[in-house]
Structures are given as structure tokens and as C-alpha cells.
Scaffold this active site. Sequence first.
Site, PDB file in Angstrom:
ATOM      1  N   HIS B 139      34.985 122.374 -29.987  1.00  0.00           N
ATOM      2  CA  HIS B 139      36.294 122.801 -30.052  1.00  0.00           C
ATOM      3  C   HIS B 139      36.316 124.335 -29.506  1.00  0.00           C
ATOM      4  O   HIS B 139      35.435 124.994 -29.348  1.00  0.00           O
ATOM      5  CB  HIS B 139      36.359 123.071 -31.697  1.00  0.00           C
ATOM      6  CG  HIS B 139      37.849 122.965 -32.060  1.00  0.00           C
ATOM      7  ND1 HIS B 139      38.522 124.338 -32.208  1.00  0.00           N
ATOM      8  CD2 HIS B 139      38.926 122.309 -32.650  1.00  0.00           C
ATOM      9  CE1 HIS B 139      39.790 124.234 -32.479  1.00  0.00           C
ATOM     10  NE2 HIS B 139      40.001 122.888 -32.794  1.00  0.00           N
ATOM     11  N   ASP B 217      29.153 124.930 -36.230  1.00  0.00           N
ATOM     12  CA  ASP B 217      30.570 124.780 -36.371  1.00  0.00           C
ATOM     13  C   ASP B 217      30.635 123.300 -37.308  1.00  0.00           C
ATOM     14  O   ASP B 217      30.538 122.320 -36.956  1.00  0.00           O
ATOM     15  CB  ASP B 217      31.396 124.895 -35.377  1.00  0.00           C
ATOM     16  CG  ASP B 217      32.862 124.070 -35.459  1.00  0.00           C
ATOM     17  OD1 ASP B 217      33.388 124.256 -36.662  1.00  0.00           O
ATOM     18  OD2 ASP B 217      33.524 124.063 -34.474  1.00  0.00           O
ATOM     19  N   GLN B 220      34.244 119.513 -39.276  1.00  0.00           N
ATOM     20  CA  GLN B 220      34.322 118.375 -39.568  1.00  0.00           C
ATOM     21  C   GLN B 220      33.117 117.809 -40.576  1.00  0.00           C
ATOM     22  O   GLN B 220      33.433 116.585 -40.614  1.00  0.00           O
ATOM     23  CB  GLN B 220      34.472 117.570 -38.259  1.00  0.00           C
ATOM     24  CG  GLN B 220      35.574 118.176 -37.357  1.00  0.00           C
ATOM     25  CD  GLN B 220      37.034 117.676 -38.051  1.00  0.00           C
ATOM     26  OE1 GLN B 220      37.349 116.843 -38.764  1.00  0.00           O
ATOM     27  NE2 GLN B 220      37.932 118.431 -37.270  1.00  0.00           N
TER      28      GLN B 220
END
Lengths: 158, 425
Positions: B139, B217, B220
Site C-alpha cells: 500500500h 503493515d 488488513q
Amino acid sequence: MSGMEDLYRENILDHYKHPRNRGTLEHPDVSYEDANPLCGDKIRMDFNIRDGKIEAVRFSGSGCSISQAAASMLCETIEGKPLDEVKKLSRDDVLEMLGIELGPVRLKCGLLALKTLKAGVYGLPQWPGEEDEGEVEQARATDFSGTQPANGRREGHR
Amino acid sequence: MGESAAAAKLSRPSRASLAFDPGEVRQQFPIFRAPRPKPLAYLDSAATSQKPDPVLEAMARYYAEYNANIHRGIYDIAERATAAYEDARRRVAHLVGASSPREIVFTRNSTEALNLVAHAWGRRFLEVGDAIVLTEMEHHSNLVPWQLLAQEKQVELRFIPVTGSGELALETLPELLADGRAKLVSVVHISNVLGTVNPIAEIARTVHAAGALLAVDASQSVPHCPVDVKQLDCDFMAFTSHKMLGPTGIGALYGRRRLLEAMPPFLGGGEMIREVKLTESKWNDLPWKFEAGTMPIAEAIGLGAAVDYLEGLGMAEVFAHDRALAGYAMERLAEVPDLVMLGPPADRRGGVVAFTLGEIHPHDVATVLDDEGVCIRAGHHCAMPLHAKLGVPASARASFHCYSLEEEVDTLVRGLHRARKVFAR
């Protein structure tokens, strides 16, 4: 019914499915390409200019129906027209051609062709300011007191 | 449950094992109770999740009953506010298996958490000629902070490639680390576009063997599946409240204590100091050293309530539900002519399905679906390099959470058939 019948009026689908002036010119006097990187819409316009008139214009590129239909409509409108007249074309004229209201995201799709046209023919680095005014209008149209956002209607179409 | 157990679950998505009824869960989300011309089919939970009653109530209760600034007032409601804020931190620490609440720094979102690492760790510890390893499926929030840092510090960025099936070509990682210049590897846990679940613990072994640090990260993953920082063995991890049934405006950075201790502050201001003189200051203890100014207190309390809610459902059960629904969606989407799905097969992904529909632009797909009450994401989902790699300018994406239903997928599929008719050339 709301939504789609408005957003995809027959004329938009017609221009999307049967684009006018689609293609490229072999020896363009001016050629310009622009894109909305956020959606992946791309438009290139080739112009032949003679005696202060747009003698020929072709567009190519890819993207959503709104961006491509707007390019087709705009090309159809400006071919053969004097530059002075083309210069006066505004964002409202394009919205009128499309005949629909566009939210802030799709507005960029609808105006990409005009931005490409203006930058191409006049060498303007960017479309001056009007887009932001629309966004301010949109903000004013949101009713924070209720649960339903009010419709961000744009007024003052000429 | 850690990664190995999560990986075992990955092998066979099944709807049979569901411990909660998503239809009942849905009733606890006011947005689904609001009357509408067409029922809301909300398939954009990877962008942001909906919020259940307990989260909204916890935030409203703070404002109505004990609204006061934290860590300052010595009166009753200020102490209650401070206790609630710090309690939220403990819940978050427990959720992700941190050793101590001090390892959880509240930020604005995942993006700010990653920027915090780039600024506070990167500026202090990176030197000219060092390298940072990222992947092609990141992302923008796990790309751009490192690009800014790389320009400033003259640090090289290297990338783990993405394969045709939308997975990381991990065999390239030892090579990328071989010269010893890479000091940090930062990788997404579950791809927001492809749904690919990356094997973080395996990556951590390679990264640590090369003497580098691993940032994850987890935007999600923390909202959807069991995540344990000890089992993943990561050094930093970023995630955000609004994707995990909590409010916007708050997220968190997990960091190993010794790393956070060694880092200078990120932002300067009130709260992050122990002692201030006119020309210099001493920093506060962890984690407050990194929390300058008045933090989003109501949002932290809302996040705490969201963690409670998710743990009540069970993270493993939420993941099983999301993955079963993704599997169902992939079956149904395969019926739609010209539809091409991106990413790995159902047994190797989370609750995300991105696709293209012939020559129809995803914006047009999304507009037709909107008319059916279906909310999907259309565009590049803040992953332009990944779309470039996949050779598509944009895609449409359906994504799920605990309140998502098979009926919503059915509505999606009907809408896609309609979109094909509207735009048939």
C-alpha cells in the site's frame, strides 16, 4: 429512479459505445496527453489548426464511460470551430453536454477531456481553479445535523 | 493463536465452523438497521469497517459522562478518562500479544505509525549507503514514507517481486539481504488488493538472520485474524482502528521495547516530555514519548471497545468467516463472463477479492453496483505499483468483515451481470 438512469443517460452510453473523432492524426500541429492517475483515465488529443480554427481533432486513450464520452462530445463540438469560441468552453458547458450531475470523484473524469483540450491548445499548465469551487459547494451541501447527506447539486449551469 | 495455527486454518476455508451468526452480528451495526430504499450491501470493509453499537456507545459515554483531558487533571472524571485511555492500550497490547502496553504507541492510523518508524528510527539509525527492503505489493502507506526517507538519507530501496499469482517471490529475499546493507525490511501482512497472506514468521527468520529489522503493515490482518507479534517475531507492526470496527483517527504502532527506547521522539509538544527548559527537554517514558499533544481520547476508548467486540466474536472465527465468504465470492464471480480475478486461490487469501470486468472501467462497474445498493472499491486501492505490475490500470474490489453475508455477494453478482448489459458494445 435515482442513480444510474441519471448517471448513464442514453447520450453518454451512445458516445461511449460509438465514440466520435476517436483515433489519432498523422501530422498533428498540437498533441497533448493527460491522465487522472487516481482512476487510470487517460486521454490524448491531436489537433490540426488552420486559420484560427480547429480543422481536425482526434482523441485516444482509455478510461471510464464518463471520461471517454466527454472526450467524444467535446471533440464533436469543437471540430471546425474558431479557437476564440473553443477558448470560451467552460466546465459548465461540459457538464451540460453530459447532462448529469457528478460527484467529486467522477467530476475529475468528466473534466479530463476539457483539461486536456485547454492544456493542449493553449499550453495552460493546468485547469484554472474552477474545480475547487465545486468542492466548496459540495461541502456546503452536506447536512451534518442529519443522517442523510443532502444532494450536492450544482447550480448556475449556463 | 499464532501464525502456524492461522496457516493451518488457511488450508481449508469452511463455513461450517462458524461460531457466530453474521446475520445476528449485523443487527448490532446501526448502519445496517437504518431504513433504505435498497438494503446496503457493504463490500468495502478493506477500506473501512462499519461500527457496532458498543463502540459508538463507549465513545458517546466518554463525551457525555467523563469528558476530560488525560494524564493531567487530578479530579475524578480526568482520572476516569486516563484510566479508560490506558485500558484501551492494554486491550490492544493483549490483542496483538505485546509483552507490555508500553510497546503500543497510539498514532493517527497505520500510515502515521509507519511514518513514525521512518522518522524516529530511520533518521537516527540509517546511514548513507544503507538499504530498506519493501515489496511490490505494498500500500502507498508502506512505500511513500520510505521513499521520503530514502531521498533524505541517500538510502537505497529494494523490492521483493510479486509473482504472477500475486504472491511474494521470497526466494529473492536472501539475495536482497546478502550484502548486509539492508537494515530494515517492511512488508504487508495481508495485501489490501490481492488478499495474499504473507508468511511473516518465515520472512522474520530470514531478515533476522541477516541482522536486519522487520516492520509489518498489519492494516488488513489485525482487524481480521489472530496476530501475535511474538509468533510473527516482527520488530515493528502498524495497524489502524477504523478497519477493525473502531473509529477513524486512531491507530497503533507496536515496537519492541528496546527499539522504542533507543528512538528519539517523533513529534514534539505537550505530554511527550518529562521536563522542559527553554532550550532543551527530557523525554517522557514509553509510550508517551511518542504521543505529543492531546491524543484522540474518545477514539482510543472506541478502539478499546472494538477490540473487546472482536475478541468476543473470536479472531480465528472472524477470519474463518471472512475467508469462507471470499471463497464463496470467488465461486460466484467465476460465473460472470469476462471477469478476471486478481491474486492467489481462495485457500491462500484473506477476505478480499479484486477483479476486472472485461473492458468496463471499474468506476463504471462501481456506479452500476451503487445503484443496486452495493458498495465496492474501484481504482488502484492505493497500490499503484502493484497494479502496474499486474498490468491493469485499476480494479474493482469486494472485501468482507464479520457482518458480511452471502446475500451481499449474490447482489454483487447480479449487479455485475447488469453492468455487462449496460456497457455491452
